[in-house]
Motif scaffolding. Structure first.
Motif, short mmCIF file in Angstrom:
data_model
loop_
_atom_site.label_atom_id
_atom_site.label_comp_id
_atom_site.label_asym_id
_atom_site.label_seq_id
_atom_site.Cartn_x
_atom_site.Cartn_y
_atom_site.Cartn_z
N UNK A 1 0.85 -1.20 0.00
CA UNK A 1 0.00 0.00 0.00
C UNK A 1 0.89 1.26 0.00
N UNK A 2 1.98 1.21 0.78
CA UNK A 2 2.91 2.35 0.78
C UNK A 2 3.52 2.52 -0.61
N UNK A 3 3.78 1.40 -1.25
CA UNK A 3 4.35 1.43 -2.60
C UNK A 3 3.37 2.08 -3.58
N UNK A 4 2.13 1.66 -3.47
CA UNK A 4 1.08 2.22 -4.34
C UNK A 4 1.02 3.73 -4.17
N UNK A 5 1.15 4.15 -2.92
CA UNK A 5 1.08 5.57 -2.62
C UNK A 5 2.31 6.31 -3.17
N UNK A 6 3.48 5.71 -2.95
CA UNK A 6 4.72 6.37 -3.37
C UNK A 6 4.85 6.43 -4.89
#
Ligand code: PPS
Length: 427
Positions: free
Chosen positions: A264-269
């Motif tokens: 999810x952090x990756x998707x955001x970044x």
């Protein structure tokens, strides 16, 4: 009867040593033959700022997520240029599958290794190891196992590429690495008991030699993968300097233990879509081959891998600060949504809904690579009669790394030859 057993044991030890010796020589020879010799004379040609392709129709989807306004319009555009440092035994094969599918979906250009699945690991990465590399060439994604070398990696990617990697609790990683690579580390051949890992961790200095062949698999493997010296004193200032450099270079350091949160952090970044994150757990072992570490052995494993422990603790801190910035509630909601989508794909794609032992995998193309002398890595059977919409995606999601690389045009002749040799001698 009392005499027969030791004699048999000696015979099998001798057989193992001879076979091991022969195969190691064979592999070193192959390695030398295949390693690129020219590491000099490559012109310094600057890589273009970004080699991302024009957005494919897949980008204009109107699925509502963080990267979209309420109107369905994108608030950001997905990042296509990615360096993924594939650390060992850290769910990196699962993540690679996600990256492969993302790259294919957007027609991105991968920097792949030549004739094998890693960049001549454990040699430090050099751009000449990239398949079909020509000076000035620009790639979108580089993600196979390598020993990180920042300056060289920068030569094949746009300057604004996103650097991502993943860490795992060093005690669990040590256990996994010991199981998977133990037999290719001659230092472990001296261990004679049932519980070899326990024996090793009780007094590692007795068995370890920094100069030993493949010894890095036994100590601070994460730090080694980052291109650093895994044998340096944990209190040496070099360790802090290296961690600092990693923190500056890598935009996101994911954690295996919080794999979904990491995605999810990756998707955001990277401004990706939730649909890009669906995955099946790959390269997992069957439970019976996992050694449960006692609290004492766990403490010993952390002490022995003190540099990796420092690394892990540092990035555990940065990880949770990122989660806080993202919002804990929002994170929990997104993780639930990812769970839901993964479960949906499981019911569509996987026969029996779960991973099975290697012996029960029906298609050879679904067989994962096994550690030497073991059949411990599980895999999947694809459901029959999957509807047309999901058929391709299901197959891709379940395809093990080596077969996927082959499908993407990498000729893994060295890996295949090694596989054939192992088949012949039942190793
Ligand atoms: N999604 C997810 N979540 C948690 N853990 C996961 C996940 N996917 C893979 N795994 C575990 O990662 C281990 C395999 O890591 P790698 O694929 O990096 O191994 S390799 O270095 O490429 O051989 C292997 O660990 P062990 O089973 O302990 O060996 C896998 O079980």
């Amino acid at each position: 009867m009392m005499v027969g057993k030791p004699v048999r044991q000696w015979r099998s030890v001798c057989k193992g040593l001879i076979l091991g010796g022969l195969l190691t020589t064979c592999m070193i020879l192959l390695y030398c033959l295949s390693a690129p010799e020219v590491h000099f004379g490559l012109q310094e040609v600057p890589v273009p700022f970004s080699c991302a392709h024009r957005p494919s129709p897949a980008h204009s989807s109107t699925i509502s997520n963080s990267s979209h306004h309420a109107s369905g319009q994108r608030a950001c555009s997905p990042k296509m240029d990615v360096m993924f440092l594939k650390t060992h035994k850290t769910a990196s094969s699962t993540f690679l599958n996600i990256l492969f599918r993302f790259g294919e979906k957007h027609h991105l250009k991968f920097a792949f290794p030549n004739s094998r699945n890693d960049f001549f690991y454990p040699s430090p990465f050099h751009r000449s190891q990239v398949k079909d590399y020509r000076p000035g060439m620009c790639f979108n994604i580089i993600c196979n196992h390598m020993r990180f070398n920042a300056a060289e990696v920068a030569n094949v990617l746009p300057a604004d590429a996103s650097y991502i990697t993943i860490l795992r609790d060093p005690a669990d990683l040590a256990e996994s690495s010991f199981h998977y690579f133990g037999r290719v580390v001659p230092l472990t051949w001296k261990l004679s008991g049932e519980d070899k890992l326990g024996e090793f961790l009780t007094d590692p200095e007795l068995y370890y030699d920094p100069e030993g062949f493949n010894s890095f698999y036994l100590k601070n493997l994460l730090f080694f993968d980052f291109g650093e010296d895994n044998n340096v004193d944990p209190h040496d200032p070099k360790v802090e300097v290296a961690i600092d450099a990693i923190a500056k270079r890598f935009q996101l350091v994911m954690l295996v233990e919080y794999f979904e949160e990491s995605l999810i952090l990756l998707k955001d970044a990277l401004c990706w879509d939730m649909e890009d994150l669906v995955f099946f757990k790959l390269n997992a072992r069957k439970g019976s081959t996992i050694s449960r570490l006692t609290p004492e052995l766990r403490a010993k494993a952390l002490e022995w891998n003190a540099i990796d422990w420092k690394l892990y603790q540092y990035f555990n801190g940065t990880f949770w600060r990122k989660v806080d910035a993202y919002g804990r509630k929002r994170m929990a909601k997104d993780v639930m949504e990812l769970h839901r989508r993964n479960a949906e794909m499981t019911s569509v794609c996987i026969e029996g809904g779960r991973a099975v032992d290697a012996g029960n995998i029906l298609e050879t193309s679904m067989q994962p690579w096994q550690p030497i002398g073991e059949k411990s890595i599980m895999g999947y059977n694809l459901k029959k009669n999957i509807d047309k919409v999901h058929r391709k995606l299901c197959r891709k999601m379940l395809t093990p790394e080596l077969q996927y690389l082959t499908d993407m045009g990498v000729n893994l002749w060295i890996t295949r030859l090694w596989g054939h040799i192992r088949e012949i001698i039942h190793w």
